[in-house]
Design an enzyme around this catalytic site. Structure first.
Site, mmCIF file in Angstrom:
data_model
loop_
_atom_site.group_PDB
_atom_site.id
_atom_site.type_symbol
_atom_site.label_atom_id
_atom_site.label_comp_id
_atom_site.label_asym_id
_atom_site.label_seq_id
_atom_site.Cartn_x
_atom_site.Cartn_y
_atom_site.Cartn_z
ATOM 1 N N GLY A 1 44.755 48.485 41.508
ATOM 2 C CA GLY A 1 43.208 48.361 40.896
ATOM 3 C C GLY A 1 42.794 47.126 40.748
ATOM 4 N N SER B 1 47.161 46.701 45.239
ATOM 5 C CA SER B 1 46.709 45.672 45.560
ATOM 6 C C SER B 1 46.878 44.988 46.871
ATOM 7 C CB SER B 1 46.845 44.590 44.536
ATOM 8 O OG SER B 1 46.315 45.005 43.304
ATOM 9 N N GLU C 1 54.149 52.811 43.837
ATOM 10 C CA GLU C 1 52.817 52.328 43.211
ATOM 11 C C GLU C 1 52.842 51.716 41.916
ATOM 12 O OE1 GLU C 1 49.048 53.311 46.009
ATOM 13 O OE2 GLU C 1 49.202 54.693 44.293
ATOM 14 N N HIS D 1 49.233 60.724 41.587
ATOM 15 C CA HIS D 1 48.861 59.084 41.573
ATOM 16 C C HIS D 1 48.565 59.010 39.968
ATOM 17 C CE1 HIS D 1 46.032 55.910 41.397
ATOM 18 N NE2 HIS D 1 46.433 55.678 42.749
HETATM 19 C C1 PEP Z 1 45.757 52.830 44.406
HETATM 20 O O1 PEP Z 1 45.156 52.887 43.329
HETATM 21 O O2 PEP Z 1 46.643 53.732 44.797
HETATM 22 C C2 PEP Z 1 45.720 51.520 45.271
HETATM 23 C C3 PEP Z 1 46.481 51.219 46.119
HETATM 24 O O3 PEP Z 1 44.774 50.677 44.838
HETATM 25 P P1 PEP Z 1 44.446 48.959 45.270
HETATM 26 O O4 PEP Z 1 44.836 49.041 46.753
HETATM 27 O O5 PEP Z 1 42.988 49.071 45.190
HETATM 28 O O6 PEP Z 1 45.242 48.465 44.283
#
Ligand code: PEP
Length: 257
Positions: A174, A215, A168, A96
């Site tokens: 975030g 997100s 991602e 991650h």
């Molecule tokens: C993540 O941090 O892997 C993630 C998908 O977070 P968010 O959906 O809150 O952006």
């Protein structure tokens, strides 16, 4: 036919009583989820066993957020793939962007952890993504292809059906994240699929599950899941409470029908 994967990592969130509340609320929902959807939850380590015991019977896979590449030994503070499996994990999230940025995770350690996971019978969920700078410089494709190629370096073709990759974009994750448009998400995952085809050939590359994360929320899930290269959604904040997760499952469930 491939299932649609939809699940969430809780990062370093929730107290013990919040975990129990979540499990009590989500289990009646999981019972109703159609067989076309594969659910998964990735809690912090201390809650993995409790969550696995609550949701296993509904076919939900539970995971951990990290492992050590080594099986045992002098690695204070680390947890091995075998230990994760012992407490009920089936998946391990690896690489991650928060681990890459804050805990010195490199492409090489990602590869070592992927091999440790597969060697122990866990499914590695490998996160890759371009940073905002890489996007601005026009090298997003190069960045994600490099991460994918190193993460899967040395794997045998027989191991690939256990591999999950999440695109991602770091700029999409975030509170400060700007959600990727369906086009950007599709483009990233299409690029990854092409790299996998180069590495392993069409048939084997198609076995790898490709998720989009960053997100994802109730307003964009339907458009994202409709993209041809997206096999599922990896969700953070929008699925941390049972109502949010249930809503996403119903949105994706409608798409499956
Ligand atoms: C993540 O941090 O892997 C993630 C998908 O977070 P968010 O959906 O809150 O952006």
């Amino acid at each position: 036919m491939k299932k649609i994967w939809i699940g969430s990592s809780w990062k370093m969130n929730k107290t013990s009583s919040e975990v129990t509340t979540f499990c009590d609320a989500i289990t009646p929902i999981l019972e109703q989820v159609p067989g076309t959807i594969q659910t998964f939850l990735i809690p912090p380590f201390p809650y993995v066993r409790e969550v696995a015991e609550a949701v296993d019977r509904y076919g939900t896979c539970v995971g951990v957020q990290n492992i050590c590449w080594a099986a045992q030994g002098a690695f204070t503070g680390e947890i091995s793939a075998g230990m994760a499996k012992d407490i009920g994990a089936l998946i391990v999230e690896i690489g991650h962007s928060e681990r890459r940025q804050m805990f010195n995770e490199t492409d090489e350690t990602v590869n070592r952890k992927v091999r440790a996971a597969l060697g122990t019978g866990l499914k590695p969920l490998v996160c890759v993504g371009d940073t905002a700078e890489e996007k601005r410089w026009g090298v997003s494709a190069e960045a994600i292809v490099r991460q994918v190629k190193i993460a899967l370096f040395g794997l045998s073709k027989d191991e690939l059906h256990n591999v999950i990759i999440a695109y991602e974009p770091v700029w999409a994750i975030g509170e400060q994240g700007v959600p990727a448009s369906p086009y950007e998400a599709e483009n990233g995952l299409y690029t990854i699929r092409q790299a996998l085809i180069d590495m392993f050939g069409e048939d084997k590359a198609q076995q790898i599950i490709l998720l989009y994360g960053g997100s994802v929320h109730q307003d964009n899930a339907a458009e994202l899941i409709a993209q041809p290269s997206i096999d599922g959604l990896f969700v953070g904040r929008a699925a941390w409470d049972a109502e949010g997760y249930a809503e996403l499952l119903s949105i994706v469930g409608c798409y499956c029908e």
